[in-house]
Design a protein around this motif. Structure first.
Motif, PDB file in Angstrom:
ATOM      1  N   TRP A  58       0.959  -1.305  -0.054  1.00 26.42           N
ATOM      2  CA  TRP A  58       0.083   0.131  -0.017  1.00 26.42           C
ATOM      3  C   TRP A  58       0.730   1.454   0.005  1.00 26.42           C
ATOM      4  O   TRP A  58       0.373   2.332  -0.359  1.00 26.42           O
ATOM      5  CB  TRP A  58      -0.936  -0.090   1.319  1.00 26.42           C
ATOM      6  CG  TRP A  58      -2.153  -1.133   1.226  1.00 26.42           C
ATOM      7  CD1 TRP A  58      -2.021  -2.146   1.837  1.00 26.42           C
ATOM      8  CD2 TRP A  58      -3.149  -0.936   0.275  1.00 26.42           C
ATOM      9  NE1 TRP A  58      -3.233  -2.834   1.749  1.00 26.42           N
ATOM     10  CE2 TRP A  58      -3.831  -2.167   0.707  1.00 26.42           C
ATOM     11  CE3 TRP A  58      -3.675  -0.070  -0.646  1.00 26.42           C
ATOM     12  CZ2 TRP A  58      -5.048  -2.392  -0.031  1.00 26.42           C
ATOM     13  CZ3 TRP A  58      -4.760  -0.481  -1.098  1.00 26.42           C
ATOM     14  CH2 TRP A  58      -5.503  -1.518  -1.042  1.00 26.42           C
ATOM     15  N   LEU A  59       1.999   1.218   0.632  1.00 18.17           N
ATOM     16  CA  LEU A  59       2.882   2.455   0.630  1.00 18.17           C
ATOM     17  C   LEU A  59       3.899   2.406  -0.628  1.00 18.17           C
ATOM     18  O   LEU A  59       4.668   3.363  -0.664  1.00 18.17           O
ATOM     19  CB  LEU A  59       3.846   2.248   2.043  1.00 18.17           C
ATOM     20  CG  LEU A  59       3.006   2.483   3.004  1.00 18.17           C
ATOM     21  CD1 LEU A  59       3.771   1.861   4.449  1.00 18.17           C
ATOM     22  CD2 LEU A  59       1.978   3.474   3.378  1.00 18.17           C
ATOM     23  N   ASP A  60       3.753   1.382  -1.615  1.00 16.15           N
ATOM     24  CA  ASP A  60       4.882   1.479  -2.702  1.00 16.15           C
ATOM     25  C   ASP A  60       4.604   2.306  -3.781  1.00 16.15           C
ATOM     26  O   ASP A  60       3.187   2.326  -4.214  1.00 16.15           O
ATOM     27  CB  ASP A  60       4.743   0.117  -3.165  1.00 16.15           C
ATOM     28  CG  ASP A  60       5.814  -0.215  -4.428  1.00 16.15           C
ATOM     29  OD1 ASP A  60       6.427   1.004  -4.972  1.00 16.15           O
ATOM     30  OD2 ASP A  60       6.075  -1.413  -4.844  1.00 16.15           O
ATOM     31  N   PRO A  61       5.426   3.325  -4.110  1.00 18.11           N
ATOM     32  CA  PRO A  61       4.979   4.421  -4.853  1.00 18.11           C
ATOM     33  C   PRO A  61       4.624   3.771  -6.401  1.00 18.11           C
ATOM     34  O   PRO A  61       3.848   4.579  -7.122  1.00 18.11           O
ATOM     35  CB  PRO A  61       6.506   5.283  -5.227  1.00 18.11           C
ATOM     36  CG  PRO A  61       6.989   4.880  -3.799  1.00 18.11           C
ATOM     37  CD  PRO A  61       6.531   3.571  -3.522  1.00 18.11           C
ATOM     38  N   LYS A  62       5.073   2.556  -6.678  1.00 19.75           N
ATOM     39  CA  LYS A  62       4.808   2.143  -8.021  1.00 19.75           C
ATOM     40  C   LYS A  62       3.556   1.674  -8.021  1.00 19.75           C
ATOM     41  O   LYS A  62       2.882   1.308  -8.910  1.00 19.75           O
ATOM     42  CB  LYS A  62       5.723   0.880  -8.329  1.00 19.75           C
ATOM     43  CG  LYS A  62       7.297   1.434  -8.443  1.00 19.75           C
ATOM     44  CD  LYS A  62       8.268   0.527  -8.670  1.00 19.75           C
ATOM     45  CE  LYS A  62       9.637   0.863  -8.820  1.00 19.75           C
ATOM     46  NZ  LYS A  62      10.649  -0.182  -8.751  1.00 19.75           N
TER      47      LYS A  62
END
Length: 120
Positions: A58-62
């Motif tokens: 959920w925190l992955d910029p991708k």
């Protein structure tokens, strides 16, 4: 929004696990924060990851970067683990056998959130 990572031992899973909690920060100095004068309890949003990921997805910029999207949301957001168990308990022959993700979520994660944060 403040990000809190909580590592703890799960009695249900019998292993160390973690969850991430995003807390609203009521500050008129922050860009994009509305309702900074809010008092009282906050609603809670529990986000469950997919089978091929963990809560960090959920925190992955991708993958959409949740912090960017929910930065001004006046709610507590909980990112918890579910392994590859679809957040359900494993049953075999009428008995719980294996990893019990449902019990973990209901009996450990929810009570921890309810006891630590001001939730509605």
């Amino acid at each position: 929004m403040a990000l809190v990572r909580c590592d703890f031992f799960s009695e249900v899973l019998e292993v160390g696990t973690s969850m991430t909690v995003l807390l609203p920060q009521a500050s008129v100095d922050q860009v994009g924060v509305t309702g900074a004068d809010r008092t009282g309890d906050f609603p809670v949003l529990y986000l469950l990851h997919g089978v091929g990921d963990d809560s960090s997805a959920w925190l992955d910029p991708k993958k959409g970067n949740l912090l960017t999207r929910l930065g001004g949301l006046p709610a507590i957001v909980v990112l918890t683990e579910g392994g590859r168990g679809y957040y359900s308990d494993a049953w075999l022959g009428g008995e719980r056998k294996g990893v019990n993700w449902e019990r973990y979520t209901l009996d450990e994660v929810l009570p921890q959130i309810e006891s630590r944060y001001r939730i509605a």
